[in-house]
Design a protein around this motif. Structure first.
Motif, PDB file in Angstrom:
ATOM      1  N   VAL A  92       0.756  -1.039  -0.028  1.00 11.62           N
ATOM      2  CA  VAL A  92       0.114   0.002  -0.034  1.00 11.62           C
ATOM      3  C   VAL A  92       1.050   1.386  -0.125  1.00 11.62           C
ATOM      4  O   VAL A  92       1.879   1.255   0.699  1.00 11.62           O
ATOM      5  N   THR A  93       0.633   2.225  -0.825  1.00 13.30           N
ATOM      6  CA  THR A  93       1.245   3.542  -0.685  1.00 13.30           C
ATOM      7  C   THR A  93       0.574   4.616  -0.596  1.00 13.30           C
ATOM      8  O   THR A  93      -0.821   4.674  -0.577  1.00 13.30           O
ATOM      9  N   LEU A  94       0.935   5.856  -0.152  1.00 11.50           N
ATOM     10  CA  LEU A  94       0.090   7.181  -0.328  1.00 11.50           C
ATOM     11  C   LEU A  94       1.337   8.127  -0.581  1.00 11.50           C
ATOM     12  O   LEU A  94       2.555   8.116  -0.180  1.00 11.50           O
ATOM     13  N   THR A  95       1.054   9.335  -0.798  1.00 13.48           N
ATOM     14  CA  THR A  95       1.932  10.505  -1.271  1.00 13.48           C
ATOM     15  C   THR A  95       1.597  11.679  -0.273  1.00 13.48           C
ATOM     16  O   THR A  95       0.348  12.093  -0.218  1.00 13.48           O
ATOM     17  N   LEU A  96       2.513  12.294   0.344  1.00 14.55           N
ATOM     18  CA  LEU A  96       2.246  13.348   1.406  1.00 14.55           C
ATOM     19  C   LEU A  96       2.545  14.528   0.671  1.00 14.55           C
ATOM     20  O   LEU A  96       3.599  14.488  -0.090  1.00 14.55           O
ATOM     21  N   ASN A  97       2.355  15.654   1.121  1.00 17.95           N
ATOM     22  CA  ASN A  97       2.620  16.936   0.405  1.00 17.95           C
ATOM     23  C   ASN A  97       3.360  17.828   1.816  1.00 17.95           C
ATOM     24  O   ASN A  97       3.925  18.943   1.015  1.00 17.95           O
ATOM     25  N   CYS A  98       3.205  17.729   2.698  1.00 16.58           N
ATOM     26  CA  CYS A  98       3.649  18.521   3.881  1.00 16.58           C
ATOM     27  C   CYS A  98       5.183  18.102   4.671  1.00 16.58           C
ATOM     28  O   CYS A  98       5.288  16.909   4.632  1.00 16.58           O
ATOM     29  N   LYS A  99       5.855  18.899   4.857  1.00 18.67           N
ATOM     30  CA  LYS A  99       7.231  18.872   5.567  1.00 18.67           C
ATOM     31  C   LYS A  99       7.213  18.129   6.864  1.00 18.67           C
ATOM     32  O   LYS A  99       7.937  17.206   6.917  1.00 18.67           O
ATOM     33  N   ILE A 104       4.663   2.063   1.546  1.00 22.15           N
ATOM     34  CA  ILE A 104       5.609   2.925   0.769  1.00 22.15           C
ATOM     35  C   ILE A 104       5.198   4.122   1.197  1.00 22.15           C
ATOM     36  O   ILE A 104       3.997   4.673   0.822  1.00 22.15           O
ATOM     37  N   LEU A 105       6.238   5.234   1.560  1.00 27.37           N
ATOM     38  CA  LEU A 105       5.961   6.457   1.703  1.00 27.37           C
ATOM     39  C   LEU A 105       6.442   7.529   0.724  1.00 27.37           C
ATOM     40  O   LEU A 105       7.488   7.488   0.498  1.00 27.37           O
ATOM     41  N   GLY A 106       5.337   8.256  -0.006  1.00 27.60           N
ATOM     42  CA  GLY A 106       5.561   8.992  -1.197  1.00 27.60           C
ATOM     43  C   GLY A 106       5.500  10.469  -0.510  1.00 27.60           C
ATOM     44  O   GLY A 106       4.856  10.804   0.187  1.00 27.60           O
ATOM     45  N   LEU A 153      10.258   2.385   2.713  1.00 30.82           N
ATOM     46  CA  LEU A 153      10.689   2.773   1.175  1.00 30.82           C
ATOM     47  C   LEU A 153      10.043   4.030   1.017  1.00 30.82           C
ATOM     48  O   LEU A 153       8.735   4.441   1.306  1.00 30.82           O
ATOM     49  N   LYS A 154      11.049   4.827   0.258  1.00 29.15           N
ATOM     50  CA  LYS A 154      10.430   6.433  -0.077  1.00 29.15           C
ATOM     51  C   LYS A 154      10.207   6.356  -1.664  1.00 29.15           C
ATOM     52  O   LYS A 154      11.449   6.042  -2.376  1.00 29.15           O
ATOM     53  N   TRP A 155       9.224   7.164  -2.241  1.00 27.47           N
ATOM     54  CA  TRP A 155       9.128   7.468  -3.412  1.00 27.47           C
ATOM     55  C   TRP A 155       9.038   8.859  -3.841  1.00 27.47           C
ATOM     56  O   TRP A 155       8.296   9.534  -2.712  1.00 27.47           O
ATOM     57  N   MET A 156       9.208   9.244  -4.793  1.00 27.24           N
ATOM     58  CA  MET A 156       9.389  10.824  -5.362  1.00 27.24           C
ATOM     59  C   MET A 156       8.429  10.926  -6.122  1.00 27.24           C
ATOM     60  O   MET A 156       8.420  10.190  -7.377  1.00 27.24           O
ATOM     61  N   GLY A 210      18.010   8.800  -1.786  1.00 26.21           N
ATOM     62  CA  GLY A 210      17.396   7.464  -1.427  1.00 26.21           C
ATOM     63  C   GLY A 210      15.863   7.015  -1.945  1.00 26.21           C
ATOM     64  O   GLY A 210      15.482   6.101  -1.388  1.00 26.21           O
ATOM     65  N   TYR A 211      15.505   7.922  -3.081  1.00 26.08           N
ATOM     66  CA  TYR A 211      14.080   7.390  -3.455  1.00 26.08           C
ATOM     67  C   TYR A 211      14.257   6.199  -4.390  1.00 26.08           C
ATOM     68  O   TYR A 211      14.884   6.387  -5.236  1.00 26.08           O
TER      69      TYR A 211
END
Length: 602
Positions: free
Chosen positions: A348-355, A367-369, A422-425, A457-458
């Motif tokens: 499962v993944t999701l994408t965040l926008n905030c620092k 997986i953290l995007g 794991l980090k995705w960009m 590291g992405y």
């Protein structure tokens, strides 16, 4: 922060041109206080009419959020409004709502590699990362019933992740995760306990695994890939014409993954999309729930319908849930648990926008995007009442904003023991003058963001979004880079990246360096980026691990120039890179100097 709508792109462009050709301007007001990343937010070119409500809302936000006491407080802010409102407004003392992340890890991180494991698997492995100063640690792992699956094992803290294999024989396979307790000892003294989920599943039709040691994702055919591809406009492009033809176009452009951006036209279309991807092979789907993740039953129904396709790679819960919901989106966690209960065979993944939100959503995803869109933004548009200008806490730099966001994420994830996430960009491949992004990235800026993301590291690069409304030179650059990553992934996904503590770079402010090397590998990869947008840079890189070698040879490539012979001598590599240039170099260990090999291998 994604406000772009490609369906109406031509209309937006026409409106922009029309307005710019006249002197007619209309004051636009925003009638309600909204928040993004926990900060008061008003869209670009709008003003806030009800100043009293704004001040009350900011005060309320300050009371509800937890602040970092070390954060400098903003005071005496002055804003200028049109004549129908008071000329100056002094706001009360406020500061950015930065949530405090508790230190729960004490420098100990433990997660399982290449899971979910299947009942036919014999061996698993635990990945341990130590960031404290204790030199020698022993590790033991127990199931919830105290069954020992990893005997007490001594490891040496060398600042790198360590893999500890163990037998899966004592673990019963089922669809629910085992909660494993991991104990850390200094000599015979227990110094820390952490927990990690272990999936040992019955044989399933399709299984996708995550490599938490080197990164990368193992597809249903057990191929490890570095996912590269765009978010795709469904209604504006994908559903038009033949779906399989359109997917083949994307594969021919060197993409191996797409994220279709909902809404989907119907269920039949989704099945056709998966069937087409299955037929083509080598292009995978990240299925997005986008706005539907709050409807748990709908999520469950869709997972059941689509989980058996070979081309399914990941379930994408949400896009930027931390924007409006900040750190309090319980629906994301509910959706994650629902998906894993129905299909534990896919990540499962999701994408965040905030620092500052990574630690708060780390346990709601596998997986953290994140997305960092710094091109064409101007911090002069930021005010006390509109404190997010297209890129949270950015300065509008393609070479500095990605490292800045990443360093905060890594810091916060390490504090809670999730450093191995794991980090995705998601990279910027658009512009929107009606929102915050005045211009599109140049080919050079795309290249710099691309390689800096890899260095930091992405393990996947996504692009917002397709079809690209960009100059052809920018599109060509994206296609070329997507092709190159296939070759580089043979190093990036199979060899450990050297810690920055082993590398000395000069000048440190302009040059970014990534090195992938291992003792048992004959070759190693060096990537060098000049992030300076004003002038070329003479650089010097000292690789401490190579001091024992007299000489190494390699063939390198700088941008689109011809291959050039390069040499590292006494562990030092020197060179020159032009503005926003990238050099990739593959070096071969000098087998002639065999007498020196033992220096490195010990």
């Amino acid at each position: 922060m994604k406000f772009l709508c490609f369906i109406s792109f031509s209309l937006l462009l026409f409106t922009t041109i029309s307005l710019s050709s006249t002197n007619f301007q209309t004051t636009k007001y925003f009638d309600a206080v909204k928040y993004w990343c926990g900060k008061p937010y008003i869209p670009k070119n709008y003003l806030f009419k009800n100043v009293k409500q704004l001040k009350l809302s900011i005060n309320q936000c300050s009371k509800e959020e937890r602040f970092d006491p070390k954060k400098q407080i903003k005071t005496n802010y002055t804003a200028t409004f049109p004549s129908e409102t008071p000329p100056t407004i002094k706001f009360p003392q406020t500061c950015e709502p930065v949530p405090l992340v508790p230190d729960l890890s004490d420098g100990y991180t433990a997660m399982f590699r290449n899971q979910p494991y299947l009942s036919t698997d014999l061996i698993g492995s635990l990945i341990v990362t130590l960031t404290n100063t204790i030199s020698t640690i022993s590790v033991k792992a127990l199931l919830h019933d105290e069954t020992e699956i990893l005997v007490k094992t001594k490891i040496k803290n060398e600042g790198t992740s360590i893999e500890l294999p163990f037998s899966l024989a004592k673990i019963k396979s089922n669809l629910e995760a085992h909660e494993v307790k991991i104990l850390f000892y200094n000599e015979d003294i227990l110094v820390h306990i952490t927990y990690a989920k272990l999936y040992l599943l019955p044989i399933g039709p399709k299984t996708v695994k995550i490599d938490r040691l080197y990164g990368g994702i193992l597809t249903s055919t057990n191929e490890k890939i570095f996912p590269v591809g765009p978010y795709v406009d469904i209604g504006g492009w994908l559903e038009k014409g033949n779906i399989q033809t359109n997917l083949q176009i994307l594969k021919d452009q060197n993409f191996n993954i797409i994220t279709p951006d909902p809404p989907y036209p119907n269920i039949s279309f989704i099945h056709q999309m998966f069937q087409a991807a299955d037929a083509i092979g080598g292009i995978y789907i990240q299925f997005s729930f986008r706005h539907d993740y709050v409807d748990i039953q709908k999520v469950i129904n869709q997972v059941i319908q689509f989980k058996n396709y070979s081309s399914l790679l990941t379930w994408y819960i949400a896009d930027e849930p931390d924007g409006e919901k900040w750190t309090n989106s319980s629906a994301v966690f509910e959706a994650y648990e629902a998906i894993k209960s129905v299909d534990p065979y896919h990540p499962v993944t999701l994408t965040l926008n905030c620092k500052y939100s990574s630690a708060f959503y780390a346990d709601a995803t596998d997986i953290l995007g994140t997305d960092v869109y710094p091109v064409g933004v101007s911090m002069s548009n930021c005010t006390e009442y509109s404190d997010v200008c297209g890129c949270d806490d950015c300065i509008g730099s393609v070479s500095l904003d990605i490292p800045k966001r990443t360093q905060q994420y890594v810091k916060d994830l390490t504090l809670i023991g999730r450093e191995s996430n794991l980090k995705w960009m998601a990279l910027q491949a658009f512009y929107d003058q009606n929102s915050w992004w005045e211009r599109a990235p140049t080919p050079q800026e795309i290249r710099v963001m691309w390689y800096i993301s890899i260095i930091y590291g992405y393990k996947s690069l996504m692009l917002w979004r397709f079809p690209f409304f960009l100059d052809q030179s920018v599109i060509d650059q994206i296609i070329d880079l997507s092709k190159v990553i296939k070759d580089l992934s043979n190093y990036i996904l199979f060899i450990p990246q050297l810690s920055i503590s082993h590398i000395v770079v000069s000048p440190a402010n302009d040059i970014f360096v990534g090195i992938w090397m291992a003792k048992n590998q004959p070759n190693f990869l060096l990537i060098v980026v000049n992030g300076n947008d004003n002038h070329s840079v003479n650089f010097k890189i000292t690789i401490k691990d190579l001091i024992c070698f007299d000489l190494l040879h390699g063939v390198g490539k700088i941008d689109n120039e011809k291959n050039i012979e390069v040499i590292i001598k006494d562990g030092v590599f020197e060179g020159n890179l032009a503005i926003y240039s990238v050099g990739t170099f593959i070096f071969k260990k000098d087998l002639i100097n065999r007498a020196h090999m033992s220096c490195y291998d010990t």
